[in-house]
Design an enzyme around this catalytic site. Structure first.
Site, mmCIF file in Angstrom:
data_model
loop_
_atom_site.group_PDB
_atom_site.id
_atom_site.type_symbol
_atom_site.label_atom_id
_atom_site.label_comp_id
_atom_site.label_asym_id
_atom_site.label_seq_id
_atom_site.Cartn_x
_atom_site.Cartn_y
_atom_site.Cartn_z
ATOM 1 N N GLU A 1 63.373 38.033 77.047
ATOM 2 C CA GLU A 1 63.061 36.696 77.588
ATOM 3 C C GLU A 1 62.791 37.038 79.130
ATOM 4 O OE1 GLU A 1 62.001 33.586 76.851
ATOM 5 O OE2 GLU A 1 61.708 33.440 78.932
ATOM 6 N N TYR B 1 60.936 7.245 71.957
ATOM 7 C CA TYR B 1 62.163 7.395 70.905
ATOM 8 C C TYR B 1 63.459 7.585 71.447
ATOM 9 C CZ TYR B 1 60.414 12.265 70.849
ATOM 10 O OH TYR B 1 60.220 13.647 71.380
HETATM 11 C C1 LIG Z 1 53.984 17.062 75.239
HETATM 12 C C2 LIG Z 1 54.304 17.971 74.163
HETATM 13 C C3 LIG Z 1 55.398 17.132 73.086
HETATM 14 C C4 LIG Z 1 55.746 18.225 71.927
HETATM 15 N N1 LIG Z 1 56.374 17.420 70.834
HETATM 16 C C5 LIG Z 1 56.859 18.048 69.976
HETATM 17 C C6 LIG Z 1 57.489 17.591 68.929
HETATM 18 O O1 LIG Z 1 57.947 16.428 68.951
HETATM 19 N N2 LIG Z 1 58.100 18.426 67.803
HETATM 20 C C7 LIG Z 1 57.590 19.804 67.642
HETATM 21 O O2 LIG Z 1 57.724 20.398 66.521
HETATM 22 N N3 LIG Z 1 56.818 20.395 68.711
HETATM 23 C C8 LIG Z 1 56.359 19.400 69.869
HETATM 24 N N4 LIG Z 1 55.811 20.278 70.659
HETATM 25 C C9 LIG Z 1 55.272 21.683 70.584
HETATM 26 C C10 LIG Z 1 56.562 22.741 70.843
HETATM 27 O O3 LIG Z 1 57.056 22.381 72.073
HETATM 28 C C11 LIG Z 1 55.957 24.074 70.946
HETATM 29 O O4 LIG Z 1 55.082 24.245 69.790
HETATM 30 C C12 LIG Z 1 57.143 25.020 70.674
HETATM 31 O O5 LIG Z 1 57.856 24.974 71.878
HETATM 32 C C13 LIG Z 1 56.591 26.322 70.549
HETATM 33 O O6 LIG Z 1 57.575 27.581 70.432
HETATM 34 P P1 LIG Z 1 57.555 28.930 70.798
HETATM 35 O O7 LIG Z 1 58.848 29.846 70.577
HETATM 36 O O8 LIG Z 1 56.389 29.461 69.763
HETATM 37 O O9 LIG Z 1 57.060 29.172 72.205
HETATM 38 P P2 LIG Z 1 57.563 28.784 73.621
HETATM 39 O O10 LIG Z 1 58.476 27.490 73.444
HETATM 40 O O11 LIG Z 1 56.545 28.686 74.706
HETATM 41 O O12 LIG Z 1 58.283 29.863 74.055
HETATM 42 C C14 LIG Z 1 58.050 31.335 74.325
HETATM 43 C C15 LIG Z 1 58.782 31.916 75.175
HETATM 44 O O13 LIG Z 1 58.567 33.303 75.514
HETATM 45 C C16 LIG Z 1 58.705 33.712 76.921
HETATM 46 N N5 LIG Z 1 57.734 34.686 77.010
HETATM 47 C C17 LIG Z 1 56.346 34.408 77.526
HETATM 48 N N6 LIG Z 1 55.796 35.691 77.783
HETATM 49 C C18 LIG Z 1 56.943 36.598 77.652
HETATM 50 C C19 LIG Z 1 56.900 38.103 77.791
HETATM 51 N N7 LIG Z 1 55.523 38.805 78.112
HETATM 52 N N8 LIG Z 1 58.096 38.899 77.494
HETATM 53 C C20 LIG Z 1 59.122 38.110 77.380
HETATM 54 N N9 LIG Z 1 59.081 36.819 77.201
HETATM 55 C C21 LIG Z 1 58.008 35.827 77.322
HETATM 56 C C22 LIG Z 1 58.640 32.401 77.537
HETATM 57 O O14 LIG Z 1 59.128 32.501 78.821
HETATM 58 C C23 LIG Z 1 59.302 31.630 76.631
HETATM 59 O O15 LIG Z 1 60.609 31.188 76.817
HETATM 60 C C24 LIG Z 1 55.403 19.382 71.904
HETATM 61 C C25 LIG Z 1 54.723 19.999 72.828
HETATM 62 C C26 LIG Z 1 54.109 19.442 74.144
HETATM 63 C C27 LIG Z 1 53.438 20.067 75.050
#
Ligand SMILES: Cc1cc2nc3c(=O)[nH]c(=O)nc-3n(C[C@H](O)[C@H](O)[C@H](O)COP(=O)(O)OP(=O)(O)OC[C@H]3O[C@@H](n4cnc5c(N)ncnc54)[C@H](O)[C@@H]3O)c2cc1C
Length: 392
Positions: A33, A220
């Site tokens: 991370e 909510y």
């Molecule tokens: C306003 C808003 C409301 C939302 N509400 C909801 C909801 O109610 N329900 C729902 O299901 N979803 C919701 N979402 C969507 C949800 O937040 C994201 O889809 C979700 O967090 C994606 O998870 P992820 O693990 O794919 O990516 P991320 O959470 O973005 O995690 C990626 C991780 O990778 C790390 N990283 C990046 N590049 C590198 C690298 N090169 N090397 C090492 N680490 C790296 C980052 O630091 C981060 O920790 C919402 C989003 C928004 C913007």
């Protein structure tokens, strides 16, 4: 000899769940991370039955019961007149219809639940403060990544690499897809209100969605009702691509000033706002390349108008680990099977979320047709293709 670990780029919701799902099938992993610690800003997240079901199966039922809220209904109202446009029963109705609850939770609480489980697992190693900067995927048996920290670079070798590195995925770029997410001209404002500061006559155990021209508002409860989470989305142009930044309360108060008094009071109850510019992208063509695969926002970011982004990342992790359990010695075949299973669903959700953004923000006279249709809709059935999803 112990199995060579899977490497996971990113300790977001998708990366953490992937590691836990792999541990369950006896596969060790190393999560890399880039952040030095996880300190999620105050924001809520909705966990519909399709995803609460998976989290419960992974053993998080008791932890979710302690940390989440379970609103009793969703009520949709006109932002201007306050007229009730539609809704659906949540609470027991969701449990009865889908066999799993519709929960709402603080993002930090969900991350903590997952992180505690990761830290408690002998099969998972978590390396903070390291960026996955290069990939060598030329071997038949393994993949090597270069991890850069502030002071050094080190190479780490594993069985395969899962790119769970979010919207701006470097892993996707490193396997040959340089395309960038697209700004969708929506800005999300997020804020939290302690229950003691929430107007006493506004609901504390309900998800309320207000629809108005060019904007919508949803609130909510989270943390068993100790806080109310608000998200206000406007279709105003702002091209700043950053992840989040502070928002000026007077700006959003002005934007909603002529809405129904209950919506106005909800907006005024928030003292600190954080703003997100909202992006998604056309579905990526290649989800994997040999021993590297993508998951979550890295491969199919969704606009938040169906609250499914994190849900899809968790579904991905579950399907990926199931496919790997069938082909533990052939990750690249498991990755292809996973992509074939996930592509149709994730692109359907992406498209539906984008459509919802247009529908939520309709202006008169189109909004009249929308309101008429909504008043006749059975929302629980309309969304059953999302909530009833299962993979065995
Ligand atoms: C306003 C808003 C409301 C939302 N509400 C909801 C909801 O109610 N329900 C729902 O299901 N979803 C919701 N979402 C969507 C949800 O937040 C994201 O889809 C979700 O967090 C994606 O998870 P992820 O693990 O794919 O990516 P991320 O959470 O973005 O995690 C990626 C991780 O990778 C790390 N990283 C990046 N590049 C590198 C690298 N090169 N090397 C090492 N680490 C790296 C980052 O630091 C981060 O920790 C919402 C989003 C928004 C913007």
């Amino acid at each position: 000899m112990p199995d060579s670990p899977f490497l996971i780029a990113g300790a977001g919701i998708g990366g953490l769940t992937s590691a836990l799902a792999l541990a369950r099938i006896g596969q060790p992993s190393i999560i890399v991370e880039q952040r030095t610690r996880i300190d999620d800003i105050g924001a809520g997240i909705q966990l519909s039955p399709n995803v609460s079901r998976i989290l419960i199966e992974l053993g998080f039922g008791p932890a979710l019961a302690k940390a989440a809220a379970e609103p009793k209904q969703l009520l949709i109202r006109s932002g201007k007149s306050g007229k009730i446009l539609g809704g659906m029963a949540l609470g027991d109705a969701m449990r009865n219809q889908y066999g799993a609850p519709y929960l709402t939770i603080h993002r930090a609480d969900l991350q903590t639940i997952l992180l505690d489980a990761v830290r408690g697992s002998d099969a998972i190693r978590l390396a903070f403060g390291r960026t996955v900067a290069a990939i060598d995927d030329n071997s038949q048996m393994s993949v090597t990544i270069r991890c850069d920290s502030q002071s050094a670079s080190e190479n780490v070798t594993g069985k395969a690499l899962i790119g769970a590195d979010g919207l701006w995925s470097n892993v996707a770029r490193l396997i040959g897809d340089p395309s960038k997410p697209e700004f969708r001209k929506h800005i999300a404002w997020r804020g939290l209100v302690a229950r003691k500061d929430w107007p006493a006559d506004l609901p504390t155990n309900e998800t309320r969605l207000w629809l108005g021209p060019g904007a919508h508002l949803v609130h909510y409860p989270i943390r068993r009702g100790e806080f109310i989470n608000l998200v206000a989305v406007t279709s105003d142009i702002d091209n700043a691509p950053g992840w989040s930044r502070a928002g000026e309360p007077s700006m959003i108060q002005k934007r909603f000033a002529r809405w129904h008094p209950d919506a106005v009071r909800a907006i005024h109850a928030v003292s600190e706002w954080t703003i997100w510019s909202l992006f998604d992208r056309a579905p990526r063509k290649a989800w994997s390349d040999n021993r590297v695969v993508l998951l979550g926002d890295a491969v199919h970011p969704v606009l938040p108008f169906l609250a499914q982004g994190a849900a899809l990342a968790i579904e991905d992790a579950y399907v990926l680990s199931t496919e790997l359990s069938k082909k533990p010695d052939d990750p690249s075949a498991a990755f292809t099977a996973y992509a074939d299973i996930r592509k149709p669903r994730t692109s359907k959700v992406q498209a539906a979320a984008r459509r919802n953004g247009d529908i939520y923000h309709m202006r008169w006279p189109l909004s009249m047709g929308r309101d008429f249709t909504m008043s006749r809709m059975t929302f629980a059935d309309h969304y059953s293709w999302i909530y009833d999803w299962r993979y065995v």
